[in-house]
Design a protein around this motif. Structure first.
Motif, PDB file in Angstrom:
ATOM      1  N   ASP A 109      41.623  21.011   4.027  1.00 14.24           N
ATOM      2  CA  ASP A 109      41.833  19.992   5.412  1.00 14.24           C
ATOM      3  C   ASP A 109      40.729  21.000   6.733  1.00 14.24           C
ATOM      4  N   VAL A 176      37.637  14.463  -1.392  1.00 12.11           N
ATOM      5  CA  VAL A 176      36.034  15.647  -0.860  1.00 12.11           C
ATOM      6  C   VAL A 176      35.257  14.777  -1.246  1.00 12.11           C
ATOM      7  N   ALA A 177      34.782  13.987  -2.909  1.00  8.93           N
ATOM      8  CA  ALA A 177      33.574  13.788  -3.063  1.00  8.93           C
ATOM      9  C   ALA A 177      33.225  12.562  -2.642  1.00  8.93           C
ATOM     10  N   GLU A 179      33.460  12.368   0.654  1.00  6.73           N
ATOM     11  CA  GLU A 179      32.799  12.236   2.286  1.00  6.73           C
ATOM     12  C   GLU A 179      31.636  13.206   2.083  1.00  6.73           C
ATOM     13  N   SER A 180      30.995  12.866   1.701  1.00  8.17           N
ATOM     14  CA  SER A 180      29.647  12.630   1.138  1.00  8.17           C
ATOM     15  C   SER A 180      28.667  11.811   0.590  1.00  8.17           C
ATOM     16  N   ARG A 181      29.556  11.013  -0.021  1.00 11.36           N
ATOM     17  CA  ARG A 181      28.878   9.585  -0.177  1.00 11.36           C
ATOM     18  C   ARG A 181      28.524   8.507   0.056  1.00 11.36           C
ATOM     19  N   GLY A 182      27.847   7.269  -0.298  1.00  8.76           N
ATOM     20  CA  GLY A 182      27.367   6.499   0.351  1.00  8.76           C
ATOM     21  C   GLY A 182      27.893   5.587   0.855  1.00  8.76           C
ATOM     22  N   GLU A 259      37.371  13.440  11.348  1.00  4.49           N
ATOM     23  CA  GLU A 259      37.051  13.879   9.854  1.00  4.49           C
ATOM     24  C   GLU A 259      36.173  13.596   8.497  1.00  4.49           C
ATOM     25  N   ASP A 260      35.772  11.689   9.208  1.00  2.00           N
ATOM     26  CA  ASP A 260      34.987  11.263   8.209  1.00  2.00           C
ATOM     27  C   ASP A 260      35.867  10.658   6.626  1.00  2.00           C
ATOM     28  N   LYS A 261      37.239  10.698   6.637  1.00  2.00           N
ATOM     29  CA  LYS A 261      38.101  10.458   5.668  1.00  2.00           C
ATOM     30  C   LYS A 261      37.234   8.269   5.059  1.00  2.00           C
ATOM     31  N   GLU A 262      37.497   8.864   4.345  1.00  2.00           N
ATOM     32  CA  GLU A 262      37.301   6.733   3.407  1.00  2.00           C
ATOM     33  C   GLU A 262      38.854   6.377   3.664  1.00  2.00           C
ATOM     34  N   ASP A 277      31.080   5.431  11.461  1.00  2.00           N
ATOM     35  CA  ASP A 277      30.370   6.634  12.074  1.00  2.00           C
ATOM     36  C   ASP A 277      30.511   6.877  13.094  1.00  2.00           C
TER      37      ASP A 277
END
Length: 348
Positions: A109, A176-177, A179-182, A259-262, A277
């Motif tokens: 992180d 981690v995944a 972070e780049s998912r819709g 850090e755009d963590k959901e 966002d």
């Protein structure tokens, strides 16, 4: 929920066991050569921490054995069959696994602080931090293998520890995944935190039942207690990341948002039409201002997202306490229930 008197009892129970666990850490993880490696391995353990997970180990053991808290030597703890096990060593093993995960999480992180001090990779270097984490990982298994438990029970405890570590890695990979998912569904998030965070609480609660030779119903119920209370703990942790000042957190407030963590909070907010966002405009936690975070938190509060997360944590906590009904009605069981409440009301 906890009141002041209940919280004081929980903190006193944790403090008493933390002192024993800290002393045991010094015994179980002595400095050795190469000295820098072992200093780095002990660094995060010496930086503090409430020792909540090893406290769960010891309390669960006391409740199963139906003994008064502190009345029995944890190093020679009575099993169901009348033999003894080193329950304190098992408790330290769980705490060492927790520290291993923190070291690697901070590297992944890129977090600079942990428990108010520089993270291991900052205090030393990334290579040493990775090796320190790996050393703690292997040391935890050595300790769990050396509790003097019945061989079958000891092997099952080792299996649970191994399975727990695998699940933690799966949870981290999902995190981690994400972070780049819709779109991410709340149920997917709950699965992720169960794997990443709650399974170690599950192992902390169930391992003493395994080592002491309790029946499967008790093992399973304690595991579910740990899963539900651990999930509630993580949800509350996400709330605290937004609502507690940085100096109390020991890290930058709002770092998950930057850090755009959901989290359950942001997922709920998205469903309410919030452009999550755009809530903060900062590249790293070090760049964000308190004013930006306060503005973001106000918007999340206005749409009910923080309340939603808190209510989910409360629901999980109530369910976790019901799992304890398989245990004898004793002080240790009551403290486990109060600890579950404390996990979602605590501050730093």
């Amino acid at each position: 929920m906890t009141n002041d008197a209940t919280e004081a009892r929980v903190l006193d129970a944790v403090r008493q066991r933390r002192e024993l666990v800290n002393a045991a850490i010094d015994e179980e993880l002595p400095l050795a050569e190469p000295e820098r490696l072992y200093e780095a391995s002990r660094y995060i353990l010496e930086a503090g921490g409430k020792r909540l997970r090893p406290t769960v180990v010891l309390l669960a053991g006391e409740s199963i054995a139906d003994v008064d808290p502190g009345a029995v030597d944890y190093r020679s703890f009575p099993t169901v069959s009348g033999s003894t096990v080193d329950l304190l060593r098992a408790a330290v093993s769980i705490e060492v696994i927790q520290s291993f995960t923190l070291i690697h999480d901070d590297i992944m992180d890129e977090d600079d602080l942990r428990r108010g001090v520089p993270a291991v990779h900052e205090a030393y270097d990334t290579s040493t931090a990775i090796l320190a984490g790996d050393t703690l990982y292997s040391t935890a298994f050595e300790m769990m293998a050396d509790t003097d438990a019945d061989p079958a029970n000891g092997l099952e405890a080792m299996r649970m520890l191994a399975s727990t570590c695998t699940k933690i890695c799966e949870g981290q990979a999902l995190d981690v995944a994400f972070e780049s998912r819709g779109e991410i569904l709340p149920d997917e998030y709950l699965e992720m935190i169960e794997l990443k965070t709650a399974v170690l609480y599950g192992a902390a609660a169930a391992t003493p039942a395994i080592l002491l030779g309790a029946d499967d119903e008790v093992v399973d119920a304690l595991y579910r207690y740990g899963i539900d209370s651990g999930s509630a703990f993580q949800i509350q942790d996400d709330v605290l990341d937004l609502t507690v000042p940085s100096e109390e957190l020991g890290k930058q407030r709002g770092s998950d948002l930057v850090e755009d963590k959901e989290t359950l909070i942001t997922l709920h907010a998205r469903q309410q039409g919030v452009d999550v966002d755009e809530l903060v405009d900062a590249e790293t936690p070090a760049d964000v201002t308190d004013a930006e975070i306060e503005s973001a938190v106000s918007k999340l509060r206005d749409v009910g997202s923080i309340t939603y997360a808190r209510e989910k944590a409360e629901e999980l906590t109530e369910r976790s306490k019901r799992h304890l009904e398989v245990l004898p009605d004793n002080e240790a069981r009551r403290t486990l229930a109060e600890l579950a409440d404390y996990l979602i009301t605590r501050g730093y």
